[in-house]
Design a protein around this motif. Structure first.
Motif, short mmCIF file in Angstrom:
data_model
loop_
_atom_site.label_atom_id
_atom_site.label_comp_id
_atom_site.label_asym_id
_atom_site.label_seq_id
_atom_site.Cartn_x
_atom_site.Cartn_y
_atom_site.Cartn_z
N SER A 92 0.78 -1.05 -0.07
CA SER A 92 -0.07 0.01 0.11
C SER A 92 0.89 1.40 -0.15
N GLU B 195 2.14 1.86 -3.49
CA GLU B 195 1.06 2.46 -4.25
C GLU B 195 1.05 3.98 -3.91
N ASP B 196 1.22 4.43 -2.70
CA ASP B 196 1.11 5.87 -2.46
C ASP B 196 2.35 6.52 -3.03
N TRP C 201 1.74 -4.21 -5.33
CA TRP C 201 0.16 -3.95 -4.85
C TRP C 201 -0.71 -4.45 -5.77
N ASN D 183 -3.88 -7.10 -5.54
CA ASN D 183 -5.38 -6.75 -5.68
C ASN D 183 -6.29 -7.33 -6.69
#
Length: 437
Positions: A282, A285-286, A432, A436
């Motif tokens: 996560s 991804e940020d 990620w 997902n």
């Protein structure tokens, strides 16, 4: 000048020496090397590699015959065997770790720099290696460590590489004396890769109190002297929280390029104390999402392995030698050489010095007693490179079905997968997208 056969080279300076590396009328204009199909040309003016079509190769060879400042490596004549697949005919870049010593003791060092290692190559041994690398058509020599500037003979090694016509770059923490700064900026170093791991307190927590100010001071001097600087930032969770602030610091300092480097849990970075700093998928991804607004706000070019939300620019556009489109260059376009002469694919390789069983998995040989020809043949034939050159062996199979592979992301890291799952094509612990789906 045409280099037809490296097997008969007894003094490699005969085919690579340049009278005065600081004189633009003496240094090579081009270095052209034959590939299985076509060739690669390194242009000393632009500092970039370009591909040459097969039909253009005869003209390149004629140019080299008539111009001593054009070096033509007739690599197809060096062996009766076809070139190995999945790699360039010789390394485009060699990362030469000239020392494991360092003037810092960073918490996240995956090489565990500063610890004792077997004896480093002496000055003559290191210079002979540099000459061999030039003789086989290596384009770029990247001096790393540890911290390369703590080696007493570093300037002599740089001068040797310059005399051989190599493109020289340096990975460094930038913590030098004023005298070293002056000496380095007087030499033809094409690029400085300067390590900073975030704004002041974030950086100093990892790299040591006061290191941020010292590195910034050196970096300002380099930029004021119009030297090419890229900042390398290890992407810890703390650094990610201050990414916008750090981008502003870089831009205000005159930095044009920032590379966000994914931590590898090896060396000191594998300690339990640092586990809270390793980004989650996560977090990654940020980081990728932050690139677009930061570039828009500051104009800073950010290079990131998972840059999938950007403007569809793949690879590292600022890197003149290695682009990283479908893979990192390990074993394909580049290799590492350790301070004692071990030749291996990737600097993040775990325990290549301390664990014999793992060392045999990664190390292709020791270059100290190799001739130029032996070194080239090791690049061509060692089984060690196989996993890196066959993408299905080095990439998570989900990469090949992913729309971002080759379009902003160059796929999973085989070393990180090996550390996590003991196999090179294991799942990417930082991705990620795969998690997902």
């Amino acid at each position: 000048m045409i280099i037809n056969d490296i097997r008969n080279v007894t003094d490699v300076t005969d085919v690579t020496d340049v009278t005065d590396p600081t004189d633009p009328t003496e240094t090579p204009l081009k270095r052209i090397r034959e590939e299985a199909e076509g060739g690669l040309c390194f242009d000393a003016k632009t500092g970039r590699i370009s591909h040459i079509e097969e039909k253009e190769m005869p003209a390149c060879k004629t140019e080299a015959e008539n111009n001593p400042r054009v070096l033509y490596y007739a690599a197809r004549r060096w062996s009766n065997h076809p070139f190995s697949e999945g790699c360039s005919s010789a390394p485009n870049r060699i990362y030469f770790e000239v020392t494991n010593q360092c003037n810092l003791y960073c918490k996240t060092c995956y090489r565990n720099a500063g610890s004792a290692l077997p004896k480093e190559m002496d000055t003559e041994g290191a210079k002979n290696l540099i000459k061999k690398l030039a003789a086989i058509g290596v384009h770029e020599l990247r001096l790393t460590g540890g911290e390369p500037t703590v080696r007493a003979d570093i300037l002599e090694l740089i001068d040797c590489a310059a005399h051989c016509g190599l493109y020289i770059t340096m990975g460094t923490n930038g913590i030098w004396s004023k005298a070293m700064t002056n000496a380095l900026t007087e030499r033809p170093i094409g690029r400085f890769l300067v390590s900073l791991d975030g704004p002041g307190l974030v950086n100093d927590n990892i790299r040591g109190a006061g290191s941020f100010a010292m590195t910034m001071r050196t970096m300002k001097t380099l930029i004021d002297k119009n030297r090419n600087v890229r900042v390398n930032m290890l992407l810890t969770r703390s650094a990610l929280k201050h990414l916008d602030e750090f981008a502003e610091i870089c831009v205000n300092s005159g930095v044009l390029h920032l590379s966000m480097i994914v931590p590898r849990p090896a060396g000191r970075a594998a300690s339990e104390a640092l586990s809270s700093e390793i980004p989650t998928p996560s977090d990654m991804e940020d980081a990728a999402l932050s690139i677009v607004p930061i570039k828009k706000r500051y104009g800073l070019s950010i290079e990131f392995q998972y840059n999938i939300y950007g403007d569809h620019v793949s690879g590292q556009g600022s890197d003149p030698v290695v682009q990283k489109i479908l893979s990192c260059p390990a074993g394909r376009e580049a290799a590492f050489i350790s301070p004692e002469g071990l030749l291996y694919a990737c600097g993040c390789t775990p325990d290549w010095a301390g664990n014999p069983s793992r060392k045999n998995t990664f190390v292709a040989g020791n270059v100290t007693d190799m001739s130029a020809y032996d070194l080239w043949r090791t690049w061509q034939t060692s089984a060690t490179w196989g996993v890196f050159r066959a993408l299905h062996k080095s990439k998570d199979k989900s990469c090949f079905a992913c729309r971002y592979y080759g379009a902003g992301c160059f796929g999973s890291c085989p070393i990180h997968a090996y550390i996590e799952e003991n196999k090179f094509n294991g799942s990417d612990p930082m991705c990620w997208v795969g998690k997902n789906n």
